[in-house]
Design a protein around this motif. Structure first.
Motif, short mmCIF file in Angstrom:
data_model
loop_
_atom_site.label_atom_id
_atom_site.label_comp_id
_atom_site.label_asym_id
_atom_site.label_seq_id
_atom_site.Cartn_x
_atom_site.Cartn_y
_atom_site.Cartn_z
N GLU A 101 38.28 113.71 16.47
CA GLU A 101 39.15 114.68 17.14
C GLU A 101 38.40 115.54 18.14
O GLU A 101 38.97 116.00 19.13
N TRP B 176 36.80 112.33 10.78
CA TRP B 176 37.94 112.88 11.51
C TRP B 176 37.49 113.93 12.52
O TRP B 176 38.00 113.99 13.64
N HIS C 6 44.39 114.67 10.74
CA HIS C 6 44.33 114.40 12.18
C HIS C 6 45.21 115.37 12.95
O HIS C 6 44.80 115.96 13.96
#
Length: 625
Positions: free
Chosen positions: A588, A584, A519
């Motif tokens: 993001e 992820w 992350h």
């Protein structure tokens, strides 16, 4: 120098040598005394009641006479029952007809004792190396042989004139000597042993499980050749063996004696249960033993413990065979020597001593547990498996600390040569396909490794190539077809030294799978990319089926030739799997434009693809928070 740093004088060294020799002589005396007592026990309870005419050696000789006279081998009733070996097993018995039992039986004692001594010499090297000299090693071999001769499985081989020690010796020579010195010939002796008696075939399964295909094919071809020879010479007997399914009717051939308490396999252990439960439990135990045995032997090879592998395979073959007699379990010799090791581990030495003493008790001595030998085999096998697993775990820990060595010594050769090199070249070209018609501007490549990708970027204004493997210090500059590349050390999870929106492109080739904090890394990559710029990410399909298959077939053998374990390295270093990495990225880059393409089979799901190439075009809007 001693451990205290004080140099020994010649007199001290001579005294130490005398002490070592005295220790060896003392051990030999103790072993000889124990062997003498055990030999008397075996004679009074077993050997004295087995006459030459009732022995298995007599049956072997009679089988040779039946074949020589042209009679049908499987129609003749011998004392223990009908013939159960494959036809080739009968064919090799024909030379026994050249001598009477009065000569064959003493000769079989000598041959079997010699075979046992050679097995101990081959499999007891860690212990034998502790002897002070060659004479001491020879004494140890003699002492250990005397003891081993009185262990019940070995003692019954002597009493019956059986083949077990010779078959074990052939397998040990093939596995421990031929495989190291003449690898192209490995498998021949195992193949001959399997042609005579099927149980050594477990080594073929082991070679297949460890992808040693040459040895497996050689063994299978040798067995097939021996059986073909028998089919030519003994055409009628071969047809009978196949038509009657003798292999699957062994118990009928010996008049149901396999149902007795003398059966030392899992089948003999569960026979007391009701029929459906016994059959089900037997199959479960066979599957479990084969799975654990083959896996344990494979791990033993990886941690360089070949004697443990031999012991594990031998004991597993005894347990999974439908009918195993006491004399089939001669593999306890190799298993016990693997357990003892160099003799420095007191618990293992004491355990091996106790098991040996219990195995010295003759089979016909009354005991509350008639299956006590089977239980001893299970304990010994389980102990070896635990030791191998512990050694394997320790190797994994060492491997996790030696990833730099792997990437420095093997990665380039494994991933960028041969067929894999062709695929790697294709991957790099696919990543750059959308940028062939325009300049990439200012480029930041993260986790660049040895710098393979920069050569595929055709046109750029500047190129910063980073990796934690780059030595700290001044940046290094080199020239690629697209321009000048600067190589420097930088952590992909912390780009604090780089300005916001300072790069037109960020490239990460097979990096996200390695990171501890993905992350944080993705957030940093987006931060340093200008609005309208592109983040190109290569994702391996971990742990996809097609990717694992490719590794097993191609990459793992290439790495093994370089003394490295590619599969384990990847398992340790690729800590993030594809579904998580994809989630992820979607999180993001939620406000950005994401394009992805799986290769080479995109429509069957990620298990049937090798990799995913993701291009993220950064929007002008910053994410909240």
């Amino acid at each position: 120098m001693t451990l205290s740093g004080v140099q020994q004088t010649p007199a001290v060294r001579a005294e130490d040598a005398r002490d070592s020799k005295l220790l060896v002589v003392s051990v030999i005396l103790v072993l000889t005394a124990a062997a003498s007592i055990a030999a008397l026990m075996q004679w009074y309870t077993a050997w004295a009641f087995i006459t030459w005419d009732a022995s298995d050696l007599s049956v072997y000789r009679q089988a040779g006479e039946v074949i020589s006279s042209g009679q049908p081998l499987y129609d003749v009733k011998f004392a223990p029952g009908y013939w159960t070996y494959p036809p080739f097993g009968g064919l090799v018995m024909t030379p026994l007809t050249m001598a009477p039992l009065e000569i064959l039986f003493p000769l079989s004692y000598v041959v079997n004792a010699g075979a046992l001594a050679l097995v101990i010499l081959l499999t007891g090297q860690p212990l034998l190396r502790r002897a002070p000299d060659a004479f001491g090693r020879a004494l140890l071999v003699v002492g250990l042989t005397l003891v081993a001769l009185t262990v019940t499985p070995v003692a019954e081989v002597l009493a019956l004139g059986q083949l077990g020690l010779l078959l074990m010796l052939g397998c040990c020579i093939d596995y421990l000597v031929v495989g190291r010195r003449l690898p192209r010939a490995q498998g021949v002796l195992v193949g001959i042993a399997t042609a005579v008696k099927l149980t050594p075939g477990i080594f073929v399964l082991h070679w297949l499980a460890t992808r040693q295909y040459r040895a497996a094919v050689t063994a299978l071809a040798t067995t097939a050749g021996c059986w073909l020879l028998a089919a030519v010479v003994l055409r009628g007997d071969t047809a009978t063996y196949v038509e009657r399914l003798v292999l699957f009717r062994t118990n009928e051939q010996i008049d149901g004696f396999g149902d007795s308490v003398m059966n030392q396999s899992w089948r003999g252990l569960v026979d007391g249960l009701p029929s459906p439960a016994a059959s089900t439990l037997w199959l479960v135990l066979i599957a479990l033993t084969l799975a654990l045995g083959l896996t344990g032997a494979s791990r033993a090879v990886r941690v360089q413990q070949p004697v443990a592998a031999v012991g594990i395979l031998g004991l597993a073959s005894v347990l999974v065979t439908p009918i195993s007699w006491h004399h089939h379990a001669v593999w306890v010799v190799t298993a016990l020597l693997a357990l003892v090791g160099d003799g420095r581990h007191r618990v293992r030495l004491a355990g091996a001593t106790l098991i040996t003493v219990l195995l010295m008790l003759p089979a016909r001595v009354p005991a509350p547990l008639p299956d006590r030998y089977t239980m001893l085999y299970v304990v010994l096998l389980g102990w070896l498996l635990v030791l191998v697993w512990q050694a394997s775990a320790a190797t994994d820990r060492r491997l996790s600390r030696s990833l730099d060595r792997y990437y420095g010594e093997a990665y380039e050769s494994v991933m960028y040569t041969g067929a894999v090199g062709f695929v790697s070249d294709w991957v790099h070209r696919l990543m750059e396909r959308p940028f062939r018609a325009s300049s990439s501007g200012r480029v930041l490549e993260l986790g660049a490794g040895a710098g393979q990708h920069a050569a595929y970027v055709r046109d750029f204004d500047s190129y910063l190539e980073t990796d934690l493997l780059v030595p700290a210090g001044d940046a290094v500059r080199r020239v690629e077809p697209g321009g000048s590349v600067v190589r420097a050390r930088l952590d992909a999870e912390d780009l604090g030294g780089l300005d916001n929106a300072s790069f037109d492109r960020v490239i990460a080739t097979c990096l996200l799978a390695h990171l501890h904090h993905p992350h944080r890394a993705l957030s940093e990559w987006r931060r340093v990319t200008r609005p309208g710029g592109t983040i190109t990410i290569y994702l391996p399909m971990e742990p996809g089926m097609l990717l694992r298959l490719l590794r097993r077939i191609v990459m793992v053998p290439k790495a093994r030739k370089l003394g490295q374990d590619h599969e384990r390295t990847v398992a340790i270093d690729h800590r993030n799997h594809y579904p998580a990495m994809r989630a992820w990225i979607e999180t993001e880059f939620a406000g950005d434009h994401i394009r992805r393409a799986r290769f080479p089979i995109p429509w069957l799901g990620w298990n049937f693809a090798l990799f995913d190439i993701v291009h993220v075009t950064r929007s002008a809007t910053d994410r909240p928070g």
